[in-house]
Design a protein around this motif. Sequence first.
Motif, PDB file in Angstrom:
ATOM      1  N   ASP A  64       0.809  -1.154   0.072  1.00 56.20           N
ATOM      2  CA  ASP A  64      -0.053  -0.045   0.250  1.00 56.20           C
ATOM      3  C   ASP A  64       1.018   1.264   0.083  1.00 56.20           C
ATOM      4  O   ASP A  64       0.523   2.181   0.854  1.00 56.20           O
ATOM      5  N   GLN A  65       1.682   1.389  -0.856  1.00 54.67           N
ATOM      6  CA  GLN A  65       2.617   2.434  -0.794  1.00 54.67           C
ATOM      7  C   GLN A  65       2.413   3.379  -2.279  1.00 54.67           C
ATOM      8  O   GLN A  65       2.004   2.687  -3.193  1.00 54.67           O
ATOM      9  N   PRO A  66       2.722   4.579  -2.444  1.00 50.95           N
ATOM     10  CA  PRO A  66       2.546   5.399  -3.332  1.00 50.95           C
ATOM     11  C   PRO A  66       3.036   4.710  -4.616  1.00 50.95           C
ATOM     12  O   PRO A  66       4.454   4.448  -4.663  1.00 50.95           O
ATOM     13  N   LEU A  67       2.399   4.808  -5.696  1.00 52.12           N
ATOM     14  CA  LEU A  67       3.007   4.229  -7.023  1.00 52.12           C
ATOM     15  C   LEU A  67       4.213   4.916  -7.399  1.00 52.12           C
ATOM     16  O   LEU A  67       5.297   4.181  -7.771  1.00 52.12           O
ATOM     17  N   ASP A  68       4.335   6.217  -7.383  1.00 57.31           N
ATOM     18  CA  ASP A  68       5.587   6.826  -7.615  1.00 57.31           C
ATOM     19  C   ASP A  68       6.981   6.301  -6.973  1.00 57.31           C
ATOM     20  O   ASP A  68       7.968   6.390  -7.767  1.00 57.31           O
ATOM     21  N   SER A  69       6.632   6.386  -5.713  1.00 57.10           N
ATOM     22  CA  SER A  69       7.790   5.654  -4.676  1.00 57.10           C
ATOM     23  C   SER A  69       8.140   4.497  -5.047  1.00 57.10           C
ATOM     24  O   SER A  69       9.384   4.156  -4.994  1.00 57.10           O
ATOM     25  N   VAL A  70       7.148   3.670  -5.411  1.00 58.48           N
ATOM     26  CA  VAL A  70       7.367   2.367  -5.769  1.00 58.48           C
ATOM     27  C   VAL A  70       8.358   2.182  -6.988  1.00 58.48           C
ATOM     28  O   VAL A  70       9.185   1.431  -6.862  1.00 58.48           O
ATOM     29  N   ARG A  71       7.628   2.870  -7.945  1.00 57.85           N
ATOM     30  CA  ARG A  71       8.478   3.021  -9.235  1.00 57.85           C
ATOM     31  C   ARG A  71       9.839   3.358  -9.065  1.00 57.85           C
ATOM     32  O   ARG A  71      10.905   3.021  -9.486  1.00 57.85           O
ATOM     33  N   ALA A  72      10.067   4.334  -8.246  1.00 59.91           N
ATOM     34  CA  ALA A  72      11.395   4.997  -8.003  1.00 59.91           C
ATOM     35  C   ALA A  72      12.267   4.173  -7.466  1.00 59.91           C
ATOM     36  O   ALA A  72      13.360   3.845  -7.837  1.00 59.91           O
ATOM     37  N   LEU A  73      11.843   3.330  -6.358  1.00 61.61           N
ATOM     38  CA  LEU A  73      12.643   2.517  -5.698  1.00 61.61           C
ATOM     39  C   LEU A  73      13.167   1.315  -6.590  1.00 61.61           C
ATOM     40  O   LEU A  73      14.115   0.728  -6.611  1.00 61.61           O
ATOM     41  N   LEU A  74      12.042   0.687  -7.277  1.00 58.46           N
ATOM     42  CA  LEU A  74      12.294  -0.383  -8.339  1.00 58.46           C
ATOM     43  C   LEU A  74      13.424   0.096  -9.209  1.00 58.46           C
ATOM     44  O   LEU A  74      14.465  -0.608  -9.502  1.00 58.46           O
ATOM     45  N   GLY A  75      13.451   1.270  -9.984  1.00 52.93           N
ATOM     46  CA  GLY A  75      14.464   1.558 -10.772  1.00 52.93           C
ATOM     47  C   GLY A  75      15.721   1.879 -10.167  1.00 52.93           C
ATOM     48  O   GLY A  75      16.635   1.480 -10.621  1.00 52.93           O
ATOM     49  N   GLU A  76      15.725   2.577  -9.189  1.00 48.17           N
ATOM     50  CA  GLU A  76      16.773   2.762  -8.359  1.00 48.17           C
ATOM     51  C   GLU A  76      17.773   1.567  -7.717  1.00 48.17           C
ATOM     52  O   GLU A  76      18.782   1.542  -7.956  1.00 48.17           O
ATOM     53  N   THR A  77      17.101   0.612  -7.584  1.00 52.13           N
ATOM     54  CA  THR A  77      17.596  -0.775  -6.880  1.00 52.13           C
ATOM     55  C   THR A  77      17.893  -1.795  -8.070  1.00 52.13           C
ATOM     56  O   THR A  77      18.540  -2.781  -7.676  1.00 52.13           O
ATOM     57  N   GLY A  78      17.192  -1.561  -9.044  1.00 53.79           N
ATOM     58  CA  GLY A  78      17.227  -2.725 -10.105  1.00 53.79           C
ATOM     59  C   GLY A  78      16.512  -3.925 -10.005  1.00 53.79           C
ATOM     60  O   GLY A  78      16.888  -5.041 -10.311  1.00 53.79           O
ATOM     61  N   MET A  79      15.435  -3.903  -9.082  1.00 55.72           N
ATOM     62  CA  MET A  79      14.646  -5.076  -9.080  1.00 55.72           C
ATOM     63  C   MET A  79      14.257  -5.686 -10.059  1.00 55.72           C
ATOM     64  O   MET A  79      13.572  -4.849 -11.049  1.00 55.72           O
ATOM     65  N   ARG A  80      14.096  -7.095 -10.556  1.00 59.36           N
ATOM     66  CA  ARG A  80      13.710  -7.669 -11.353  1.00 59.36           C
ATOM     67  C   ARG A  80      12.046  -8.103 -11.437  1.00 59.36           C
ATOM     68  O   ARG A  80      11.440  -8.465 -12.332  1.00 59.36           O
ATOM     69  N   ALA A  81      11.700  -8.011  -9.940  1.00 64.23           N
ATOM     70  CA  ALA A  81      10.164  -8.467  -9.842  1.00 64.23           C
ATOM     71  C   ALA A  81       9.729  -7.383  -8.686  1.00 64.23           C
ATOM     72  O   ALA A  81      10.485  -6.883  -7.820  1.00 64.23           O
ATOM     73  N   VAL A  82       8.303  -7.275  -8.645  1.00 66.34           N
ATOM     74  CA  VAL A  82       7.851  -6.322  -7.785  1.00 66.34           C
ATOM     75  C   VAL A  82       6.580  -7.331  -6.980  1.00 66.34           C
ATOM     76  O   VAL A  82       5.817  -8.076  -7.485  1.00 66.34           O
ATOM     77  N   GLN A  83       6.621  -7.515  -5.686  1.00 67.58           N
ATOM     78  CA  GLN A  83       5.627  -7.981  -4.739  1.00 67.58           C
ATOM     79  C   GLN A  83       4.539  -7.016  -4.136  1.00 67.58           C
ATOM     80  O   GLN A  83       5.336  -6.294  -3.366  1.00 67.58           O
ATOM     81  N   LEU A  84       3.325  -7.132  -4.459  1.00 68.39           N
ATOM     82  CA  LEU A  84       2.567  -6.040  -4.008  1.00 68.39           C
ATOM     83  C   LEU A  84       1.603  -6.821  -2.828  1.00 68.39           C
ATOM     84  O   LEU A  84       0.780  -7.719  -3.363  1.00 68.39           O
ATOM     85  N   HIS A  85       1.887  -6.346  -1.661  1.00 64.81           N
ATOM     86  CA  HIS A  85       1.433  -7.323  -0.684  1.00 64.81           C
ATOM     87  C   HIS A  85       0.031  -6.583   0.061  1.00 64.81           C
ATOM     88  O   HIS A  85      -0.091  -6.765   1.304  1.00 64.81           O
TER      89      HIS A  85
END
Length: 206
Positions: A64-85
């Motif tokens: 339940d985190q803001p989409l923009d911050s999720v996107r930014a964190l995924l890009g910054e950290t290079g995650m290959r998958a996202v788990q929305l819980h």
Amino acid sequence: MGTPLFVKVCGLRTERDVDTAVEAGADAIGFVFAESPRRIDAGTARRLAARVPDGVLTVGVFRDQPLDSVRALLGETGMRAVQLHGHEDLAYFDALRPDGRTLIRGVAVRGEVPRYGERGEDVLLLDAPVPGAGEAWDRSGKQLPAPGRRWLLAGGLDPHNVADAVRAARPWGVDVSSGIETSRGVKSPELITAFIAAARGAETVS
Ligand SMILES: O=C(O)c1ccccc1N[C@@H]1O[C@H](COP(=O)(O)O)[C@@H](O)[C@H]1O
């Protein structure tokens, strides 16, 4: 022999634990960005993810985190998958889909088991009502996803119970956090290795 069981270990915070999980044969490693004692910052996640070889999925876990911050964190950290819980809806999933990451939908099962694919997810993760609490959920009488669906069983798994849980529920994969810890948020290399071996051991029993 059937499809190999997919094994994800979650909430890792140190280089030692990441290296142990990779060496033990984990398919995916989860890094928690949601509110949690396992939460890590972007710099730590980027450093840890850089140690993970290409064949192993790095998963950013959010709730339940803001989409923009999720996107930014995924890009910054290079995650290959996202788990929305959390309570992320179809529009939220749709917004992340074009980024090309594997989408994992984590659901706290309280009543009926949700159907696979309702958010267009690649993987459905069925968890206990309180994620990351080390509690199992009551699977008796529940309609679990059909064989062949990509779904992960989570909630209260550990090296001692994972094989029986896999034989009973026949998931596509498993996910664990508390069951590989000596205290909340502190992983044990021995338990990480034992969990992955025990989960793999269950595959050999038909
Ligand atoms: O681990 C957490 O703290 C966490 C926080 C927010 C969302 C998900 C979280 N973890 C997920 O919980 C299950 C495993 O739980 P456990 O083995 O029963 O402790 C797994 O899906 C984690 O990804």
